[in-house]
Enzyme design. Structure first.
Site, PDB file in Angstrom:
ATOM      1  CB  ILE A 136      41.410  71.038  17.190  1.00 26.95           C
ATOM      2  CG1 ILE A 136      42.149  72.770  16.805  1.00 26.95           C
ATOM      3  CG2 ILE A 136      40.547  71.166  15.966  1.00 26.95           C
ATOM      4  CD1 ILE A 136      43.505  71.894  15.923  1.00 26.95           C
ATOM      5  CB  SER A 137      39.619  77.037  18.346  1.00 22.06           C
ATOM      6  OG  SER A 137      39.229  77.122  19.432  1.00 22.06           O
ATOM      7  CD  GLN A 138      35.534  79.459  13.363  1.00 25.60           C
ATOM      8  OE1 GLN A 138      34.959  78.939  13.435  1.00 25.60           O
ATOM      9  NE2 GLN A 138      35.846  80.602  12.259  1.00 25.60           N
TER      10      GLN A 138
END
Length: 103
Positions: A59-61
């Protein structure tokens, strides 16, 4: 670590990092990121870091998610958005919050 207060701290960090669009900040505050990661990682969900979601994906930051959405909104009215390969769905949920008329 999954409370509204924790999300508020994340939003303040995003603001400090240069995210200015209030629609994006409101979406980031509203979408519960901890629901998009494994339960064992929920306490880390609001850190500004990518987290594993399985199958070698992450999951992207939060900053990256906010910056991408802010860039889409920049200098143009909201329109249709095609999100491909959203992984766990967090990016799509943020987009849906910003563009409710499209989703």
């Amino acid at each position: 670590m999954t409370s509204q207060r924790t999300r508020k701290r994340m939003v303040e960090r995003l603001r400090d990092q240069g995210i200015r669009d209030e629609r994006v900040l409101a979406a980031m505050a509203a979408v519960p990121r901890h629901l998009f990661v494994e339960e064992a990682l929920a306490s880390r969900a609001y850190e500004d870091t990518a987290l594993p979601i399985g199958f070698g994906q992450t999951i992207s930051q939060p900053y990256v998610v906010a910056k991408m959405v802010e860039t889409v909104l920049q200098d143009r009215p909201p329109g249709k958005t095609l999100e491909i390969g959203t992984g766990c769905g967090y990016q799509a949920a943020v987009l849906a919050h910003v563009f409710p008329e499209v989703y």
